[in-house]
Each structure stands twice: as structure tokens, then as C-alpha cells.
Design a protein around this motif. Structure first.
Motif, PDB file in Angstrom:
ATOM      1  N   TYR A   1      67.999   1.822  -5.737  1.00 36.22           N
ATOM      2  CA  TYR A   1      67.926   0.728  -6.708  1.00 36.22           C
ATOM      3  C   TYR A   1      66.797  -0.216  -6.307  1.00 36.22           C
ATOM      4  O   TYR A   1      66.202  -0.058  -5.224  1.00 36.22           O
ATOM      5  CB  TYR A   1      69.260  -0.027  -6.793  1.00 36.22           C
ATOM      6  N   VAL A   2      66.481  -1.199  -7.144  1.00 32.73           N
ATOM      7  CA  VAL A   2      65.381  -2.120  -6.835  1.00 32.73           C
ATOM      8  C   VAL A   2      65.941  -3.511  -6.555  1.00 32.73           C
ATOM      9  O   VAL A   2      66.792  -4.007  -7.297  1.00 32.73           O
ATOM     10  CB  VAL A   2      64.363  -2.178  -8.006  1.00 32.73           C
ATOM     11  N   GLU A   3      65.475  -4.081  -5.482  1.00 31.18           N
ATOM     12  CA  GLU A   3      65.861  -5.448  -5.100  1.00 31.18           C
ATOM     13  C   GLU A   3      64.653  -6.337  -5.397  1.00 31.18           C
ATOM     14  O   GLU A   3      63.559  -6.099  -4.880  1.00 31.18           O
ATOM     15  CB  GLU A   3      66.160  -5.424  -3.590  1.00 31.18           C
ATOM     16  N   ASP A   4      64.836  -7.356  -6.250  1.00 29.25           N
ATOM     17  CA  ASP A   4      63.717  -8.256  -6.582  1.00 29.25           C
ATOM     18  C   ASP A   4      63.251  -9.006  -5.337  1.00 29.25           C
ATOM     19  O   ASP A   4      64.080  -9.447  -4.534  1.00 29.25           O
ATOM     20  CB  ASP A   4      64.162  -9.298  -7.616  1.00 29.25           C
ATOM     21  N   ALA A   5      61.949  -9.175  -5.205  1.00 33.42           N
ATOM     22  CA  ALA A   5      61.436  -9.909  -4.033  1.00 33.42           C
ATOM     23  C   ALA A   5      60.038 -10.406  -4.315  1.00 33.42           C
ATOM     24  O   ALA A   5      59.235  -9.691  -4.930  1.00 33.42           O
ATOM     25  CB  ALA A   5      61.392  -8.993  -2.818  1.00 33.42           C
ATOM     26  N   ASP A   6      59.722 -11.641  -3.932  1.00 33.76           N
ATOM     27  CA  ASP A   6      58.303 -12.018  -3.949  1.00 33.76           C
ATOM     28  C   ASP A   6      57.811 -12.429  -2.570  1.00 33.76           C
ATOM     29  O   ASP A   6      56.649 -12.845  -2.426  1.00 33.76           O
ATOM     30  CB  ASP A   6      57.962 -13.057  -5.027  1.00 33.76           C
ATOM     31  N   LEU A   7      58.665 -12.304  -1.553  1.00 31.49           N
ATOM     32  CA  LEU A   7      58.207 -12.385  -0.155  1.00 31.49           C
ATOM     33  C   LEU A   7      59.059 -11.409   0.643  1.00 31.49           C
ATOM     34  O   LEU A   7      60.292 -11.491   0.635  1.00 31.49           O
ATOM     35  CB  LEU A   7      58.367 -13.812   0.392  1.00 31.49           C
ATOM     36  N   VAL A   8      58.392 -10.453   1.312  1.00 28.00           N
ATOM     37  CA  VAL A   8      59.101  -9.477   2.151  1.00 28.00           C
ATOM     38  C   VAL A   8      58.648  -9.698   3.591  1.00 28.00           C
ATOM     39  O   VAL A   8      57.441  -9.738   3.869  1.00 28.00           O
ATOM     40  CB  VAL A   8      58.778  -8.025   1.705  1.00 28.00           C
ATOM     41  N   ILE A   9      59.617  -9.872   4.471  1.00 24.20           N
ATOM     42  CA  ILE A   9      59.266 -10.135   5.875  1.00 24.20           C
ATOM     43  C   ILE A   9      59.693  -8.938   6.732  1.00 24.20           C
ATOM     44  O   ILE A   9      60.863  -8.543   6.735  1.00 24.20           O
ATOM     45  CB  ILE A   9      59.937 -11.438   6.368  1.00 24.20           C
TER      46      ILE A   9
END
Ligand SMILES: Cc1cc2nc3c(=O)[nH]c(=O)nc-3n(C[C@H](O)[C@H](O)[C@H](O)COP(=O)(O)OP(=O)(O)OC[C@H]3O[C@@H](n4cnc5c(N)ncnc54)[C@H](O)[C@@H]3O)c2cc1C
Ligand code: SF4
Length: 477
Positions: free
Chosen positions: A388-396
């Protein structure tokens, strides 16, 4: 019917709080807080059963004499408690704040084992040394006699600083080289300020500087000065450079904008707290404010990232880890803290790829725990068809750290390393394959703990002193 006692009204001259000046209010608060902290430390210390089998002590890497300083604290003999505490630990107030006590001293307290809740050893240790600083019991570093020999230390993290402290007290001339502009290593730029206040670290740096340790900062060994040049200047050299190579993410889109390294993210946040100019923070690149943040990893670095993101005002913070809660490497106490602060843990998940030129989502695959591997740990397996897709606009990326290739970076072929790239060093002395060169902390152990770096630094300094006195340190095999 019994006569009711007469109620007496006593007129109290009250001064409304808002009318009192701020200084007096702060003074009252400080006093009340100090009394409370003192009572709390005494209460906790008196819970120690003095069991006679101090598992707490044997599970502390420094073998701190915990039962003795707890007893002295309970008796109100705080200065003596401080003397006992500092005899085995260079930075007790730092360890008291950031040791994973649930895995070390406190986790092995017999009262904890019997189900009555541990004595809060770390909090008492912190209290004792904070009080010692406040009362002026912490002595400056003042060697009885100066010696001519000099030692060069590469790396101003806890390992290098602990070694410097012991050597300088013995009168040795100590120079520490570090590529950062402030000393402290990960104490300064890795661990967030809400766990370890930066003035606590800077106070120790200053103590060393005032005690005659020379710091050569902004000096990247291998670039600004060669390793051989440092060796040529000193009678012995200690390598304490830590581990900084970030394990990377794989999969399509893993190079997208908005996917950042944990160390860069935390360093920017720490720099900001010093009031530094941090363009990557100000531009939003390394700032979680208002963002949907996904942190990948399950160790303590991941916990620091999620808790920092919450404090920066992220819209949401999720942590993806490929195993379950029971099998994560990070401290359970840290997970609990993070959960209470609003972090959502998504157990048994791993990233497969990323969408967007500037990251918009993480393609997540669901996992289950399979058969145990050679180490006895259940290996995570992909559940097919459950992505599935997890929304993100910063991935650490917080997947752990590996050592840099020092022999190659420094052109020191004779410096032997293990198959993991850590420097090969004799267990207690830290002696490496190069004569007169020692190594301590994470660069020997791999990513570890502050308390172990301190232990290594202290042990190594003892071995260096022996070598300077004419003894020969055992070389690494
Ligand atoms: C985010 C994070 C959080 C952590 N939280 C905790 C915690 O809560 N509790 C705990 O016990 N441990 C924690 N740790 C682990 C702990 O910080 C380390 O184990 C410890 O700092 C190791 O000490 P060290 O002296 O070996 O190295 P470091 O602290 O890494 O210091 C190494 C120093 O060497 C310098 N250096 C490196 N290469 C060069 C070079 N070529 N030239 C000059 N200087 C160089 C670096 O600039 C740095 O200052 C954490 C680690 C991270 C990354
Ligand atoms: S140094 Fe760490 S493990 Fe040892 S007593 Fe202090 S908090 Fe516990």
C-alpha cells in the motif's frame, strides 16, 4: 450531637502572583523545585534494598558503585555521593540523562526484577552531579605536575573526551582534533536537546578546555591534516572518530528530493538550537513543520527523529519498522515516550519504493516474522499482494550507521580493520595494529552507546599512560 469546632478565619497577606516580580517568582520556583528534586532523589535512593548482589552495578558498563551512592544520597550526604559517583564515570550527569537504563542498571535492579518498579538510578545519578555543579563541588582539572609527553586524539565525542580527561589530569599534553566546529561528537550534534540539554555538554567541553586540553576544531583529519602528520606530532594517538556512514535505502525513487539522512536532520535541528545559521532548515529541507513525516528504522536514532519531528510541529509522524514492537532494537521506554507524544508506529512494514520527484509517498510492503535465522532472531518476510502507499513529504532514513573506510581515507594501510570496517583494537587497552596508535568508542565497537565510549576512553587512557611510562601496550591481533 458533638459540638462543631469554631472555624477560625485568619487573614493572610497575599500578594497576587502577577504582582510579584519575575525574579522572585523564579527564585521561589527554583527553591520549590530543588526541594522537590532533593526529596525525590532521597525517596528513590532509600528504595534501594542494598541487596548485596548488585546486578545494577555489574550491568553498568562503568561498574559504577550504585548501591553506595544511593545509600549516601538517602542519608543526605550528597557531596560524598558525588565523590563516589564521579570516581568511575567522567560524565555522570550525561549518562544519568541518556543511558538506556532499562537495558542496563535499572533493568537489572532486583526491586524491578521482583515486580516493584526499579529504583530510578539514572535520575539520581543526574541529580547528584547536577547538584555538584551547582554547589561548586566539581573540581577543575588541575594536574599536580606537567609532563612533556603529548597525546593526539582524533574525535571529540564522549570516547575522545573521556580519554582526554584522564590523560590531562595526569599532566599529559592533550590535543583533540575534530572536523566539527564544536566538540562533543554525537552528544552535541546527534542526540536531541530534549534528551540532553546542550549547555550540559558545553559545560564539560569548557571544563576540559579550562583544564588545558587543546581543541583543534574544523579540522578534518585526512583532508586538513594527514594522519601521519598527527602521528609525527605526538607520542601516542587515539582514534575516536565514531561511525557516520549511513545505511541507505534501496528501491525506485530512493534518491527523490525530501528523502534525508537522520544524521543531517538531527544535526540541523541541534544547530538551530545553538542559534546557528542553518539554510537547509530555514528552506524547509530539514524541517518537519507542517509535513507528513515517515521515519524508516526501529533504533534509538529513529526514536530521536520521530520525537524531534513532533516537536517541530509535523502534521503527522509515522515510523515504519520491518519487525514488531517486541523485536525492535530501540529502547521500549523511548517507544512509549514517542507513542505518548503522538507518533504512530507501523510495525512489520518495509519501504519498497518512493513516488514523486519530490517525495509524495512511500510504497510499503507488509511483512510477517518467519523462521529464526542463525542469530535466533525471526527474519522478516514479505506478505505478497499486501502493498500500500503511505503519504509522505519528508522521509527520514534511520537505518543505522557504519564506519567510514579509515585506512583508505587516511592512507594508512597498516591500520587493520575488521570485516565490518571497524578498527581492530585490543579489548581493554584499545591498542591497534599500529604502534602507539589506539582506538576507542563506536569506531571500534560499531554504533554503540555513550557509556561504552566513556568506558573505552578511560581504559585506553590508562593504557596510554602505561605506555608513556615505559610499558608496552598489547597490540591488536
Ligand atoms: C541520533 C543518535 C542518538 C543517540 N542516542 C543515544 C542515547 O540516547 N544514549 C546513548 O548512550 N547513546 C546514544 N547514541 C550513541 C552514542 O551517541 C554513540 O555511541 C557515542 O557518541 C559514540 O562516541 P564516540 O566518541 O565513539 O563517537 P562520536 O560521538 O560519534 O564522536 C566522534 C567524533 O569524531 C569526529 N570525527 C570523525 N571523523 C573525523 C575526522 N576524519 N577528522 C576529525 N574528526 C573526526 C566527529 O566529528 C565526532 O565529533 C546515539 C547515536 C545517535 C546517532
Ligand atoms: S552510567 Fe548508565 S548504566 Fe551506569 S549507572 Fe549510570 S545510568 Fe546506569
Amino acid at each position: 450531637m458533638a459540638e462543631q469546632p469554631m472555624l477560625k478565619f485568619v487573614k493572610i497577606d497575599r500578594v497576587m502572583p502577577e504582582k510579584r516580580d519575575a525574579e522572585a517568582r523564579n527564585h521561589d520556583f527554583d527553591e520549590i523545585y530543588a526541594e522537590y528534586a532533593d526529596a525525590k532523589a532521597k525517596e528513590q535512593s532509600s528504595r534501594c534494598s542494598q541487596c548485596g548482589v548488585p546486578y545494577c552495578q555489574s550491568h553498568c558498563p562503568l561498574h559504577n558503585n550504585i548501591p553506595d551512592w544511593l545509600r549516601l544520597t538517602a542519608m543526605g550526604r550528597l557531596e560524598e555521593a558525588y565523590e563516589v559517583s564521579q570516581a568511575t564515570n567522567t560524565f555522570p550527569e550525561i549518562c544519568g540523562r541518556i543511558c538506556p537504563q532499562d537495558r542496563l542498571c535499572e533493568g537489572n535492579c532486583v526491586i524491578e526484577q521482583s515486580g516493584h518498579g526499579t529504583v530510578t538510578i539514572g535520575a539520581v545519578e543526574k541529580y547528584i552531579t547536577d547538584t555538584a555543579w551547582e554547589k561548586g563541588w566539581v573540581k577543575p582539572i588541575a594536574p599536580v605536575a606537567e609532563r612533556e609527553e603529548s597525546v593526539g586524539i582524533i574525535g571529540a565525542g564522549p570516547g575522545g573526551l573521556a580519554a582526554a580527561d584522564v590523560l590531562r589530569r595526569a599532566g599529559v599534553q592533550v590535543t583533540i582534533y575534530d572536523r566539527y566546529d564544536r566538540s562533543g561528537g554525537l552528544l552535541t550534534y546527534g542526540i536531541p536537546g530534549f534528551k540532553l540539554e546542550k549547555d550540559i555538554v558545553m559545560r564539560r567541553n569548557k571544563q576540559l578546555e579550562d583544564g588545558g586540553v587543546t581543541f583543534v576544531l574544523n579540522c578534518n583529519v585526512g583532508e586538513d591534516i594527514s594522519f601521519d602528520a598527527i602521528r609525527g606530532k605526538h607520542d601516542a594517538v587515539i582514534i575516536a572518530t565514531g561511525v557516520y556512514k549511513t545505511r541507505d535505502l534501496q528501491g525506485p525513487g530512493s534518491g527523490a528530493e525530501g528523502i534525508v539522512r537522520a544524521i543531517d536532520y538531527l544535526t540541523a535541528s541541534n544547530r538551530k538550537s545553538f542559534g546557528d545559521d542553518v539554510p537547509e532548515f530555514d528552506s524547509g529541507e530539514l524541517n518537519a513543520q507542517g509535513k507528513k513525516v515517515v521515519v524508516i528504522g526501529g533504533g534509538d536514532t529513529a526514536m530521536d527523529c520521530v520525537r524531534t519531528a513532533i516537536r517541530q510541529g509535523a502534521e503527522s509522524v509515522k515510523c515504519l519498522y520491518r519487525r514488531d514492537k517486541l523485536n525492535m532494537p530501540g529502547s521500549q521506554r523511548e517507544v512509549q515516550n514517542a507513542e505518548e507524544e503522538g507518533v504512530e508506529f507501523v510495525w512489520l512494514t518495509a519501504p519498497k519504493g518512493f513516488s514523486g520527484d519530490a517525495v509524495e509517498g512511500v510504497m510499503v510492503q507488509k511483512m510477517r516474522l518467519g523462521v529464526p535465522d542463525a542469530t535466533g532472531r525471526q527474519a522478516p518476510e514479505v506478505i505478497e499482494g499486501a502493498d500500500y502507499v503511505e503519504d509522505a513529504d519528508l522521509v527520514i532514513k534511520a537505518l543505522g550507521f557504519e564506519p567510514e573506510d579509515l585506512p583508505q581515507l587516511w592512507g594508512t594501510e597498516g591500520l587493520e580493520v575488521t570485516r565490518w570496517g571497524t578498527v581492530k583494537a585490543e579489548f581493554t587497552s584499545g591498542a591497534t595494529s599500529l604502534p602507539g596508535v589506539f582506538a576507542v568508542g563506536d569506531i571500534v565497537r560499531g554504533a554503540s552507546l555513550v557509556v561504552w565510549a566513556i568506558r573505552d576512553g578511560r581504559d585506553c587512557a590508562g593504557a596510554v599512560l602505561e605506555q608513556l611510562a615505559g610499558g608496552v601496550a598489547v597490540a591488536a591481533e
